[in-house]
Design an enzyme around this catalytic site. Sequence first.
Site, PDB file in Angstrom:
ATOM      1  N   GLN A 265      -7.500  -2.346   4.135  1.00 32.08           N
ATOM      2  CA  GLN A 265      -6.522  -1.515   3.430  1.00 32.08           C
ATOM      3  C   GLN A 265      -7.177  -0.802   2.239  1.00 32.08           C
ATOM      4  OE1 GLN A 265      -2.235  -2.658   3.084  1.00 32.08           O
ATOM      5  NE2 GLN A 265      -2.764  -3.024   0.942  1.00 32.08           N
TER       6      GLN A 265
ATOM      7  N   ASN B 245      -1.889  -2.716  13.244  1.00 33.26           N
ATOM      8  CA  ASN B 245      -3.355  -2.553  13.275  1.00 33.26           C
ATOM      9  C   ASN B 245      -3.778  -1.293  14.029  1.00 33.26           C
ATOM     10  OD1 ASN B 245      -3.192  -4.947  11.970  1.00 33.26           O
ATOM     11  ND2 ASN B 245      -4.110  -6.197  13.593  1.00 33.26           N
TER      12      ASN B 245
ATOM     13  N   ASN C  77     -18.138  27.017 -23.111  1.00 32.93           N
ATOM     14  CA  ASN C  77     -18.790  25.939 -22.360  1.00 32.93           C
ATOM     15  C   ASN C  77     -18.503  26.024 -20.865  1.00 32.93           C
ATOM     16  OD1 ASN C  77     -19.733  24.824 -24.802  1.00 32.93           O
ATOM     17  ND2 ASN C  77     -17.789  23.745 -25.098  1.00 32.93           N
TER      18      ASN C  77
ATOM     19  N   THR D 142     -40.292  25.554  -9.796  1.00 35.40           N
ATOM     20  CA  THR D 142     -40.543  24.181  -9.358  1.00 35.40           C
ATOM     21  C   THR D 142     -40.790  23.409 -10.652  1.00 35.40           C
ATOM     22  OG1 THR D 142     -42.936  24.438  -9.190  1.00 35.40           O
ATOM     23  CG2 THR D 142     -41.664  24.917  -7.197  1.00 35.40           C
ATOM     24  N   HIS D 143     -40.388  22.160 -10.695  1.00 33.84           N
ATOM     25  CA  HIS D 143     -40.509  21.349 -11.924  1.00 33.84           C
ATOM     26  C   HIS D 143     -39.845  22.037 -13.117  1.00 33.84           C
ATOM     27  CE1 HIS D 143     -43.688  19.065  -9.753  1.00 33.84           C
ATOM     28  NE2 HIS D 143     -44.010  20.266  -9.306  1.00 33.84           N
TER      29      HIS D 143
ATOM     30  N   LYS E  30      -8.122   3.289   1.772  1.00 30.88           N
ATOM     31  CA  LYS E  30      -7.302   4.465   1.480  1.00 30.88           C
ATOM     32  C   LYS E  30      -7.568   5.110   0.134  1.00 30.88           C
ATOM     33  CE  LYS E  30      -4.026   2.880   4.722  1.00 30.88           C
ATOM     34  NZ  LYS E  30      -4.962   1.749   5.038  1.00 30.88           N
TER      35      LYS E  30
ATOM     36  N   GLU F 211     -19.723  21.547 -15.223  1.00 24.17           N
ATOM     37  CA  GLU F 211     -20.014  20.172 -15.632  1.00 24.17           C
ATOM     38  C   GLU F 211     -19.126  19.194 -14.879  1.00 24.17           C
ATOM     39  OE1 GLU F 211     -19.690  20.326 -19.911  1.00 24.17           O
ATOM     40  OE2 GLU F 211     -21.230  21.888 -19.998  1.00 24.17           O
TER      41      GLU F 211
ATOM     42  N   SER G  72       0.821  -1.212   0.000  1.00 20.99           N
ATOM     43  CA  SER G  72       0.000   0.000   0.000  1.00 20.99           C
ATOM     44  C   SER G  72       0.858   1.268   0.000  1.00 20.99           C
ATOM     45  CB  SER G  72      -0.944   0.008   1.213  1.00 20.99           C
ATOM     46  OG  SER G  72      -0.229  -0.198   2.412  1.00 20.99           O
TER      47      SER G  72
ATOM     48  N   SER H 211     -14.907  25.435 -27.701  1.00 17.25           N
ATOM     49  CA  SER H 211     -15.087  24.197 -28.449  1.00 17.25           C
ATOM     50  C   SER H 211     -13.989  24.120 -29.493  1.00 17.25           C
ATOM     51  CB  SER H 211     -16.461  24.214 -29.122  1.00 17.25           C
ATOM     52  OG  SER H 211     -16.457  23.369 -30.246  1.00 17.25           O
TER      53      SER H 211
ATOM     54  N   TYR I 110      -9.136  -6.815  12.651  1.00 18.94           N
ATOM     55  CA  TYR I 110      -8.462  -6.325  11.454  1.00 18.94           C
ATOM     56  C   TYR I 110      -8.418  -7.407  10.391  1.00 18.94           C
ATOM     57  CZ  TYR I 110      -5.250  -4.466   8.056  1.00 18.94           C
ATOM     58  OH  TYR I 110      -4.710  -4.037   6.871  1.00 18.94           O
TER      59      TYR I 110
ATOM     60  N   LYS J 243     -18.576  28.910 -29.286  1.00 24.83           N
ATOM     61  CA  LYS J 243     -18.963  28.257 -28.035  1.00 24.83           C
ATOM     62  C   LYS J 243     -18.125  28.694 -26.840  1.00 24.83           C
ATOM     63  CE  LYS J 243     -21.419  25.133 -27.241  1.00 24.83           C
ATOM     64  NZ  LYS J 243     -21.400  23.731 -27.636  1.00 24.83           N
TER      65      LYS J 243
HETATM   66  N1  ARG Z   1      -1.115  -1.379   5.162  1.00 21.92           N
HETATM   67  C1  ARG Z   1      -2.048  -1.899   6.111  1.00 21.92           C
HETATM   68  C2  ARG Z   1      -3.363  -1.174   5.974  1.00 21.92           C
HETATM   69  O1  ARG Z   1      -3.353  -0.155   5.369  1.00 21.92           O
HETATM   70  C3  ARG Z   1      -1.524  -1.723   7.486  1.00 21.92           C
HETATM   71  C4  ARG Z   1      -2.049  -2.671   8.480  1.00 21.92           C
HETATM   72  C5  ARG Z   1      -1.448  -4.000   8.274  1.00 21.92           C
HETATM   73  N2  ARG Z   1      -1.844  -4.899   9.309  1.00 21.92           N
HETATM   74  C6  ARG Z   1      -1.726  -6.196   9.160  1.00 21.92           C
HETATM   75  N3  ARG Z   1      -2.114  -6.945  10.127  1.00 21.92           N
HETATM   76  N4  ARG Z   1      -1.288  -6.706   8.040  1.00 21.92           N
HETATM   77  O2  ARG Z   1      -4.402  -1.612   6.406  1.00 21.92           O
END
Ligand code: ARG
Length: 466
Positions: A331, A119, A294, A164-165, A334, A299, A31, A286, A326, A292
């Site tokens: 993971q 964790n 835009n 409205t509408h 993120k 948008e 990660s 455009s 956990y 144009k």
């Molecule tokens: N990179 C992991 C995460 O983002 C960190 C936690 C890892 N924990 C484990 N028991 N492998 O969740």
Amino acid sequence: MSEQKQPSENKLWGGRFTGATDPLMDLYNASLPYDKVMYDADLTGTKVYTEGLTKLGLITPDELTAIHSGLEQIREEWKQGKFVEKPGDEDIHTANERRLGEIIGRHIAGKVHTGRSRNDQVATDMRIYVREALLDLSIKLKGFIESILKRAESEIDVLMPGYTHLQRAQPIRWSHWLSSYATYFTEDYKRLQQIIGRVNQSPLGSGALAGHPYGIDRDFLAAGLGFDGVIGNSLTAVSDRDFVVESLFWGTLFMNHISRFSEDLILYSSAEFGFVKLADAYSTGSSLMPQKKNPDSLELLRGKSGRVFGGLAGFLMSIKSIPSTYNKDMQEDKEPLFDALTTVEHSILIATGVISTLSINAKNMENALTMDMLATDLADYLVRKGVPFRETHHISGECVRKAEEEGLSGIDKLTFEQYKEIDSRFEQDVMDSFDFEVSVERRDAIGGTAKSAVLKQLKNLQSVLN
Ligand code: ARG
């Protein structure tokens, strides 16, 4: 068959494993490419955690000094883009710890993880990172809302149709429309403060799942990291990602509001409406049609709501059935969250730019007001003469029909005699009903279109932000 490699000895969990991992598995598992943005939170977390260990006598004050200077060196390396990532750096936690060992020696660096697990570490880092990001969004959002309020105050006299509408309904102030979105965004602002409070709870000191074996002072850790409190159950502390879900939901709802705001402005900027004109800075041309201009900014603001919602839906799906506590599924929090935070941040800045630079065409707004939009006011006129509204609604409808039959441009063109014919309770002063300003000013109850009511709205919204 390729020969079996020994597991890299710097893998955190290397001790028990004898076989090598599939290189693709390493990539799949890693990660670091996206969690390195949390380097600062990770280093600060370790800094405070090792202070906690020192209080327990598990690290000496001299060792703590070395650890802290090592951590600061790593922080500088990240800041200056000089941190060298190595194979085996699975995530930001692994990378920082590996580097600390290189700088201060493995003997001391090997102590920082005592009683800690990735964790509780990752949960801590995420909460710090998200807290900071949401606080930053909160400041930017405030600026956005204030730019709407400023505009609403200075253009308070401009009238336009309310819809409205998507049909012309009743006259309103342009500022009333602005204030309506400022109200949505201020609710978003308030909601954000509440979410920040829930994000800002400390999981640190919960270990892998079962708590801390050396009795670390979790309140001390929490205070050192600026948390408002500690999460009261170690299993929950390491596995709770509700703060991620809530942040994604917050972003989704905010982007929904932004999307509707943008849609209105896209319509209002079309030639058919001609109410607003976007600044060149937020429009594009455009490639084919030279005439144009835009509203791409709007948008995109409308379109980007999709990816934030997608992130929310996807992450909820990722975690819906994971057992306690956990699991690596987590993971997956993120990428959607970080993407959403960036998307929302950029969207706030663009929306602020759009609303503070567009120009309005007050004439076109007022020209779009039509007399039939005062049919309700006509009904209200008779109510004031003591006629029940259900009846007056019907009578006013007859007036609209009569004007149409006569081919007149509006109900104001019927003569007083014609009004009298429709209903004898009409008096000469009915002819004063056909004034948009009067109509708007009459709605002076809280939340209405009267100048005093709109100004009060703006004031109330500003006071929430203060
Ligand atoms: N990179 C992991 C995460 O983002 C960190 C936690 C890892 N924990 C484990 N028991 N492998 O969740």
